[in-house]
Design an enzyme around this catalytic site. Structure first.
Site, short mmCIF file in Angstrom:
data_model
loop_
_atom_site.label_atom_id
_atom_site.label_comp_id
_atom_site.label_asym_id
_atom_site.label_seq_id
_atom_site.Cartn_x
_atom_site.Cartn_y
_atom_site.Cartn_z
N TYR A 161 0.84 -1.21 0.00
CA TYR A 161 0.00 0.00 0.00
C TYR A 161 0.87 1.26 0.00
CZ TYR A 161 -3.90 3.04 1.45
OH TYR A 161 -4.86 4.03 1.54
N ALA A 199 3.96 1.61 -0.99
CA ALA A 199 4.65 1.74 -2.28
C ALA A 199 3.70 2.28 -3.35
CB ALA A 199 5.21 0.38 -2.72
P1 NAI Z 1 -13.64 2.43 0.28
O1 NAI Z 1 -13.19 1.00 0.29
O2 NAI Z 1 -14.75 2.85 1.16
O3 NAI Z 1 -13.97 2.89 -1.20
C1 NAI Z 1 -13.12 2.55 -2.28
C2 NAI Z 1 -13.97 2.44 -3.52
O4 NAI Z 1 -13.10 2.07 -4.60
C3 NAI Z 1 -15.05 1.34 -3.42
O5 NAI Z 1 -16.29 1.85 -3.87
C4 NAI Z 1 -14.51 0.25 -4.30
O6 NAI Z 1 -15.52 -0.55 -4.91
C5 NAI Z 1 -13.73 1.03 -5.34
N1 NAI Z 1 -12.72 0.19 -5.99
C6 NAI Z 1 -11.89 -0.72 -5.43
N2 NAI Z 1 -11.17 -1.35 -6.37
C7 NAI Z 1 -11.56 -0.82 -7.56
C8 NAI Z 1 -11.18 -1.07 -8.90
N3 NAI Z 1 -10.26 -2.01 -9.20
N4 NAI Z 1 -11.76 -0.36 -9.89
C9 NAI Z 1 -12.71 0.58 -9.60
N5 NAI Z 1 -13.11 0.85 -8.33
C10 NAI Z 1 -12.55 0.16 -7.34
O7 NAI Z 1 -12.31 3.27 0.61
P2 NAI Z 1 -12.13 4.78 1.09
O8 NAI Z 1 -11.76 4.78 2.51
O9 NAI Z 1 -13.26 5.63 0.64
O10 NAI Z 1 -10.80 5.16 0.29
C11 NAI Z 1 -10.78 5.96 -0.87
C12 NAI Z 1 -9.34 6.29 -1.21
O11 NAI Z 1 -8.73 6.98 -0.12
C13 NAI Z 1 -8.46 5.05 -1.46
O12 NAI Z 1 -7.56 5.32 -2.50
C14 NAI Z 1 -7.73 4.89 -0.15
O13 NAI Z 1 -6.52 4.21 -0.32
C15 NAI Z 1 -7.54 6.34 0.25
N6 NAI Z 1 -7.27 6.53 1.66
C16 NAI Z 1 -8.22 6.20 2.61
C17 NAI Z 1 -7.95 6.42 3.94
C18 NAI Z 1 -8.94 6.10 4.99
O14 NAI Z 1 -8.60 6.28 6.17
N7 NAI Z 1 -10.14 5.66 4.68
C19 NAI Z 1 -6.67 6.97 4.38
C20 NAI Z 1 -5.77 7.29 3.31
C21 NAI Z 1 -6.08 7.08 2.00
#
Ligand code: NAI
Length: 245
Positions: A153, A155
């Site tokens: 993650y 990276a």
């Molecule tokens: P989440 O899991 O609630 O939402 C992620 C969304 O991306 C989901 O709707 C999922 O279906 C979609 N997704 C996953 N793989 C996919 C793919 N291959 N193609 C298209 N869509 C895909 O996650 P969240 O928390 O809303 O995270 C959003 C972004 O923020 C991510 O990039 C995460 O790494 C980043 N992030 C989140 C943090 C947190 O504390 N929640 C902290 C730092 C970064």
């Protein structure tokens, strides 16, 4: 003319809030996610009903280069332009370095890094022709300072910063800005699954003493794509309650 934004991973969580926030400012939204189409359509309908902008639901896996190409072409055809790209789709597959399966390393790099690259590659040529583009990619505090059990993650999220800075330099002359936002700990389904003890440890390390809310991230993204931020490019803004300084 209203601007159009592509927001990946926007059926739920941070992405959905970003899509809602941009829509509240009159931006049309392409809601893109890999989850079942019903959930994506529901979000697209909710955004349209709430803010009266145009929306379209796309079931598209960001790792599939051909699907991304078709998707971006359809957005351009449907809405007339691709002005804003938000690379938000992301996954985690945590584990100790030596125990992490190769497929878990590859899956995270594939979605978080390659998936962002796929959208950069398809959107930038359209934005270049328009002589306008605003790109924000969601990195992470972990991409800046690393984290135990997250080599894949961290990276991937550090890699997103590399693409962002390179695109910022390569396409500044086309009036395209590329920036990143690095959230700390945000309350979403991704983090709800963490054990209570781990959550308590995180809170103790956050100077502002609380987890971030999805709105905290969305407000920063909305600023970076606004006209007020037109002189900001190649930057990563931390939105983490002071966790990383
Ligand atoms: P989440 O899991 O609630 O939402 C992620 C969304 O991306 C989901 O709707 C999922 O279906 C979609 N997704 C996953 N793989 C996919 C793919 N291959 N193609 C298209 N869509 C895909 O996650 P969240 O928390 O809303 O995270 C959003 C972004 O923020 C991510 O990039 C995460 O790494 C980043 N992030 C989140 C943090 C947190 O504390 N929640 C902290 C730092 C970064």
């Amino acid at each position: 003319m209203a601007r159009t934004a592509i927001v990946t991973g926007s059926a739920r969580g941070i992405g959905k809030c970003i899509a809602m926030t941009l829509a509240s400012k009159g931006t049309n939204i392409a809601v893109i996610d890999a989850c079942p189409i019903e959930g994506i359509q529901e979000t697209a309908d909710e955004i349209k009903a709430t803010y009266g902008v145009e929306t379209k639901a796309y079931q598209c896996n960001v790792t599939d280069a051909n699907a991304v190409k078709e998707c971006v072409a359809d957005v351009k055809e449907t809405f007339g332009s691709v002005d804003i790209l938000i690379n938000n789709a992301g996954i985690t597959r945590d584990g100790f370095l030596v125990r992490m399966k190769e497929e878990d390393f590859d899956a995270v790099i594939s979605v978080n890094l390659k998936g962002s690259y796929n959208f950069f590659r398809e959107c930038v040529p359209v934005m270049s022709k328009q002589k306008f583009g605003r790109i924000v990619s969601i990195s992470s505090i972990v991409g800046l300072q690393g984290n135990a059990c997250q080599v894949n993650y961290s990276a991937s999220k550090a890699g997103v910063l590399g693409i962002t800075k390179s695109v910022a330099r390569e396409y500044a002359s086309k009036n395209i800005t590329a920036n990143a936002v690095a959230p700390g700990f945000v309350q979403t389904p991704m983090t709800d699954v963490l054990p209570e003890k781990v959550k308590e440890q995180y809170i103790a390390s956050i100077p502002l003493g609380r987890f971030g809310q999805v709105e905290d991230i969305a407000n920063c993204v909305a600023f970076l794509v606004s006209d007020e931020a037109s002189y900001i490019t190649g930057q990563c803004i931390s939105v983490d309650g002071g966790m990383h300084m």
